[in-house]
Design a protein around this motif. Structure first.
Motif, PDB file in Angstrom:
ATOM      1  N   TRP A  42       7.515   5.446   0.494  1.00 18.22           N
ATOM      2  CA  TRP A  42       7.292   4.458   1.538  1.00 18.22           C
ATOM      3  C   TRP A  42       6.008   3.690   1.230  1.00 18.22           C
ATOM      4  O   TRP A  42       5.031   4.246   0.736  1.00 18.22           O
ATOM      5  CB  TRP A  42       7.178   5.125   2.895  1.00 18.22           C
ATOM      6  N   LYS A  43       6.051   2.382   1.537  1.00 20.24           N
ATOM      7  CA  LYS A  43       4.884   1.523   1.319  1.00 20.24           C
ATOM      8  C   LYS A  43       4.694   0.634   2.537  1.00 20.24           C
ATOM      9  O   LYS A  43       5.599   0.454   3.335  1.00 20.24           O
ATOM     10  CB  LYS A  43       5.069   0.694   0.055  1.00 20.24           C
ATOM     11  N   PHE A  44       3.503   0.078   2.644  1.00 18.68           N
ATOM     12  CA  PHE A  44       3.124  -0.755   3.781  1.00 18.68           C
ATOM     13  C   PHE A  44       2.682  -2.116   3.239  1.00 18.68           C
ATOM     14  O   PHE A  44       1.624  -2.220   2.615  1.00 18.68           O
ATOM     15  CB  PHE A  44       1.993  -0.062   4.548  1.00 18.68           C
ATOM     16  N   PRO A  45       3.487  -3.185   3.438  1.00 21.28           N
ATOM     17  CA  PRO A  45       3.140  -4.508   2.910  1.00 21.28           C
ATOM     18  C   PRO A  45       2.139  -5.217   3.823  1.00 21.28           C
ATOM     19  O   PRO A  45       2.402  -5.417   5.002  1.00 21.28           O
ATOM     20  CB  PRO A  45       4.483  -5.236   2.896  1.00 21.28           C
TER      21      PRO A  45
ATOM     22  N   ILE B  95       0.836  -1.193   0.000  1.00 23.56           N
ATOM     23  CA  ILE B  95       0.000   0.000   0.000  1.00 23.56           C
ATOM     24  C   ILE B  95       0.876   1.249   0.000  1.00 23.56           C
ATOM     25  O   ILE B  95       1.734   1.417   0.873  1.00 23.56           O
ATOM     26  CB  ILE B  95      -0.956   0.015   1.205  1.00 23.56           C
ATOM     27  N   SER B  96       0.648   2.126  -0.965  1.00 23.12           N
ATOM     28  CA  SER B  96       1.398   3.386  -1.045  1.00 23.12           C
ATOM     29  C   SER B  96       1.036   4.281   0.133  1.00 23.12           C
ATOM     30  O   SER B  96      -0.139   4.464   0.447  1.00 23.12           O
ATOM     31  CB  SER B  96       1.063   4.108  -2.349  1.00 23.12           C
ATOM     32  N   LEU B  97       2.062   4.852   0.755  1.00 23.26           N
ATOM     33  CA  LEU B  97       1.862   5.746   1.897  1.00 23.26           C
ATOM     34  C   LEU B  97       2.002   7.216   1.514  1.00 23.26           C
ATOM     35  O   LEU B  97       1.791   8.097   2.345  1.00 23.26           O
ATOM     36  CB  LEU B  97       2.832   5.386   3.027  1.00 23.26           C
ATOM     37  N   GLY B  98       2.369   7.487   0.270  1.00 25.31           N
ATOM     38  CA  GLY B  98       2.344   8.850  -0.235  1.00 25.31           C
ATOM     39  C   GLY B  98       3.455   9.760   0.235  1.00 25.31           C
ATOM     40  O   GLY B  98       3.389  10.966   0.011  1.00 25.31           O
ATOM     41  N   VAL B  99       4.486   9.197   0.879  1.00 22.65           N
ATOM     42  CA  VAL B  99       5.598  10.026   1.352  1.00 22.65           C
ATOM     43  C   VAL B  99       6.933   9.338   1.087  1.00 22.65           C
ATOM     44  O   VAL B  99       7.013   8.117   0.977  1.00 22.65           O
ATOM     45  CB  VAL B  99       5.506  10.339   2.875  1.00 22.65           C
ATOM     46  N   GLY B 100       7.948  10.141   0.991  1.00 21.94           N
ATOM     47  CA  GLY B 100       9.334   9.705   0.968  1.00 21.94           C
ATOM     48  C   GLY B 100      10.111  10.722   1.794  1.00 21.94           C
ATOM     49  O   GLY B 100       9.699  11.882   1.893  1.00 21.94           O
TER      50      GLY B 100
END
Length: 143
Positions: free
Chosen positions: A91-94, A43-48
């Protein structure tokens, strides 16, 4: 300390560090995600971020993530090191869905904190450890 952040989405709330309230900062889904039981998704978290030298971020579920969405973080804990800081390093959330679920854009699904790298050390091999035995793994009881 200042941390450079890039937003990959304008549909999520901006991150805020609330001093004195919590050491953890909520992260939000940057996409609408519909999962069926057993589905896996990053899931895309929309930040880096460009973390300072000597620091890393730990990403974990919020305490309500499983109750609200029925998802588990597949790697138990995420570690974002300082080298993951390129212009496309979002950043992503698996997650693994334990039931059918729907996650909307901007839903708070995980949290993170920034910590210093562990101090360096060396291992010293010994024949025996001298401290008192505690009874083995899981032996401290339920209370």
């Amino acid at each position: 300390m200042r941390i450079k952040i890039k937003y990959f989405s304008d549909k999520i709330d901006k991150l805020k560090f609330i001093d004195g309230k919590s050491d953890w900062i909520d992260l939000r889904s940057a996409e609408r995600v519909e999962l069926k039981k057993g589905d896996y998704k990053l899931i895309s978290l929309g930040v880096g971020m460009e973390l300072p030298k000597g620091y890393e971020a730990l990403v974990v579920p919020r305490s309500s993530t499983f109750k609200n969405f029925g998802i588990l973080q597949t790697n138990s804990i995420g570690v974002v090191d300082e080298s993951y800081s390129g212009n496309n390093d979002e950043w992503k959330f698996p997650v693994l869905a334990m039931r059918d679920t729907l996650i909307e854009v901007n839903d708070r699904i995980c949290q993170f904190r920034i910590i210093r790298h562990q101090d360096s050390f060396t291992f010293e091999e010994v024949e025996a450890l001298k401290e008192v035995d505690r009874g083995g793994f899981g032996s401290t009881g339920k209370n």
